[in-house]
Write a protein that holds these residues in place. Structure first.
Motif, PDB file in Angstrom:
ATOM      1  N   UNK A   1      -2.902  41.638   1.636  1.00 22.82           N
ATOM      2  CA  UNK A   1      -4.480  41.858   2.016  1.00 22.82           C
ATOM      3  C   UNK A   1      -4.792  39.463   2.191  1.00 22.82           C
ATOM      4  N   UNK A   2      -4.301  39.028   2.980  1.00 22.73           N
ATOM      5  CA  UNK A   2      -4.919  37.328   2.850  1.00 22.73           C
ATOM      6  C   UNK A   2      -4.512  37.524   1.940  1.00 22.73           C
ATOM      7  N   UNK A   3      -4.696  37.530   0.750  1.00 22.23           N
ATOM      8  CA  UNK A   3      -4.303  36.817  -1.094  1.00 22.23           C
ATOM      9  C   UNK A   3      -3.858  35.597  -0.638  1.00 22.23           C
ATOM     10  N   UNK A   4      -4.967  34.238  -1.361  1.00 27.14           N
ATOM     11  CA  UNK A   4      -4.036  32.953  -1.001  1.00 27.14           C
ATOM     12  C   UNK A   4      -2.982  33.575  -2.060  1.00 27.14           C
ATOM     13  N   UNK A   5      -2.298  32.340  -2.143  1.00 23.03           N
ATOM     14  CA  UNK A   5      -0.758  32.738  -2.416  1.00 23.03           C
ATOM     15  C   UNK A   5      -0.647  31.744  -4.134  1.00 23.03           C
ATOM     16  N   UNK A   6       0.106  32.242  -4.580  1.00 31.42           N
ATOM     17  CA  UNK A   6      -0.096  31.741  -6.580  1.00 31.42           C
ATOM     18  C   UNK A   6       1.428  31.416  -5.870  1.00 31.42           C
ATOM     19  N   UNK A   7       1.923  30.351  -7.280  1.00 27.79           N
ATOM     20  CA  UNK A   7       3.315  30.116  -7.168  1.00 27.79           C
ATOM     21  C   UNK A   7       3.471  29.789  -8.631  1.00 27.79           C
ATOM     22  N   UNK A   8       4.785  30.205  -8.931  1.00 30.41           N
ATOM     23  CA  UNK A   8       4.618  30.267 -10.022  1.00 30.41           C
ATOM     24  C   UNK A   8       6.000  28.846 -10.448  1.00 30.41           C
ATOM     25  N   UNK A   9       5.931  28.276 -11.163  1.00 28.47           N
ATOM     26  CA  UNK A   9       7.437  27.401 -11.668  1.00 28.47           C
ATOM     27  C   UNK A   9       7.884  28.662 -13.062  1.00 28.47           C
ATOM     28  N   UNK A  10       9.292  28.824 -12.790  1.00 28.92           N
ATOM     29  CA  UNK A  10       9.558  30.034 -14.214  1.00 28.92           C
ATOM     30  C   UNK A  10      10.408  29.136 -14.115  1.00 28.92           C
ATOM     31  N   UNK A  11      11.268  28.594 -15.859  1.00 30.99           N
ATOM     32  CA  UNK A  11      11.901  28.141 -16.552  1.00 30.99           C
ATOM     33  C   UNK A  11      12.886  29.142 -16.610  1.00 30.99           C
ATOM     34  N   UNK A  12      14.436  28.235 -16.012  1.00 27.86           N
ATOM     35  CA  UNK A  12      15.507  30.105 -15.856  1.00 27.86           C
ATOM     36  C   UNK A  12      15.394  29.991 -17.212  1.00 27.86           C
ATOM     37  N   UNK A  13      15.516  29.059 -18.446  1.00 29.91           N
ATOM     38  CA  UNK A  13      16.197  29.845 -19.614  1.00 29.91           C
ATOM     39  C   UNK A  13      14.563  30.783 -20.950  1.00 29.91           C
ATOM     40  N   UNK A  14      13.686  30.812 -20.340  1.00 29.89           N
ATOM     41  CA  UNK A  14      12.395  31.977 -21.158  1.00 29.89           C
ATOM     42  C   UNK A  14      11.857  32.450 -19.806  1.00 29.89           C
ATOM     43  N   UNK A  15      10.999  31.860 -18.549  1.00 28.53           N
ATOM     44  CA  UNK A  15       9.501  32.337 -18.263  1.00 28.53           C
ATOM     45  C   UNK A  15      10.620  33.172 -16.751  1.00 28.53           C
ATOM     46  N   UNK A  16      11.360  32.820 -16.563  1.00 26.58           N
ATOM     47  CA  UNK A  16      12.352  33.291 -15.343  1.00 26.58           C
ATOM     48  C   UNK A  16      13.223  34.981 -15.917  1.00 26.58           C
TER      49      UNK A  16
ATOM     50  N   UNK B   1      -3.034  28.537  -3.402  1.00 25.20           N
ATOM     51  CA  UNK B   1      -4.212  28.286  -3.937  1.00 25.20           C
ATOM     52  C   UNK B   1      -4.156  28.684  -5.266  1.00 25.20           C
ATOM     53  N   UNK B   2      -3.053  28.556  -6.202  1.00 19.77           N
ATOM     54  CA  UNK B   2      -2.759  28.007  -7.861  1.00 19.77           C
ATOM     55  C   UNK B   2      -1.906  28.726  -8.545  1.00 19.77           C
ATOM     56  N   UNK B   3      -1.464  27.643  -9.247  1.00 18.10           N
ATOM     57  CA  UNK B   3       0.136  27.039  -9.517  1.00 18.10           C
ATOM     58  C   UNK B   3      -0.308  27.770 -10.980  1.00 18.10           C
ATOM     59  N   UNK B   4       0.978  28.750 -11.328  1.00 20.97           N
ATOM     60  CA  UNK B   4       0.746  28.993 -13.125  1.00 20.97           C
ATOM     61  C   UNK B   4       2.225  28.296 -13.533  1.00 20.97           C
ATOM     62  N   UNK B   5       2.579  27.677 -14.378  1.00 20.43           N
ATOM     63  CA  UNK B   5       3.856  27.158 -14.614  1.00 20.43           C
ATOM     64  C   UNK B   5       4.102  27.727 -16.088  1.00 20.43           C
ATOM     65  N   UNK B   6       4.927  28.121 -16.045  1.00 18.89           N
ATOM     66  CA  UNK B   6       6.203  29.455 -17.178  1.00 18.89           C
ATOM     67  C   UNK B   6       7.113  28.804 -18.069  1.00 18.89           C
TER      68      UNK B   6
END
Length: 138
Positions: A7-22, A64-69
C-alpha cells in the motif's frame, strides 16, 4: 515473512545482527507470523561498522525508518555495543541538524527468539512512518 500488502508505505530498513537479531527475525517466519511488506532486513555482522553518514544516506535514498536490532550488551564483540550507542547519539545530532525526526532511527536489543519484540518494533516503526510521512530530503 512479510505478507501484508505494501500500500505504498514508506520503507523500513532493519540492520539485524547475525548472532542475535537475524535469528530472531527468522523465528518470526518460523512462527508463521507476518509483518508489513515495506520492511527490509539486512543481515550484518555488527552495526557499529556503519558510519554515521550511512544513516543519513539511507534517509536521502528513500528509507523512512531504520531499526538497528543488535545483541545489546551481549554483543560478542567487546565494546561494540557501547561504541554503537555512542555512534547513534552522533547520528541523532546530525539528524536534528538536518531537521529529521530522530524517532525514525531506533536502536534496540533483540534476542534469537524474541518474536514478539521483533514484531512490536516493526509495527511501532511502521505506525510512526505512516504518521510522519517520508523524511525531508537531506
Amino acid at each position: 515473512m512479510a505478507t501484508q500488502a505494501n500500500n505504498n508505505k514508506g520503507k523500513i530498513l532493519i540492520l539485524a545482527t547475525e548472532t542475535c537479531a537475524y535469528p530472531g527475525a527468522d523465528s518470526v517466519g518460523q512462527a508463521h507470523s507476518s509483518y508489513p511488506a515495506n520492511t527490509y532486513i539486512m543481515r550484518v555482522r555488527a552495526p557499529v561498522l556503519f558510519p554515521e553518514k550511512f544513516y543519513l544516506d539511507c534517509f536521502k535514498k528513500g528509507i523512512c525508518g531504520i531499526i538497528i536490532m543488535s545483541c545489546g550488551e551481549e554483543c560478542p564483540y567487546e565494546g561494540a555495543y557501547k561504541a554503537l550507542a555512542k555512534r547513534i547519539d552522533n547520528v541523532y545530532s546530525m539528524m536534528k541538524e538536518k531537521d529529521i525526526d530522530i524517532r525514525r532511527l531506533r536502536l534496540t536489543a533483540i534476542c534469537t527468539v524474541c518474536n514478539r519484540s521483533f514484531l512490536n518494533e516493526v509495527n511501532q516503526m511502521n505506525t510512526l512512518i505512516q504518521e510522519l510521512g517520508p523524511p525531508a530530503l537531506v
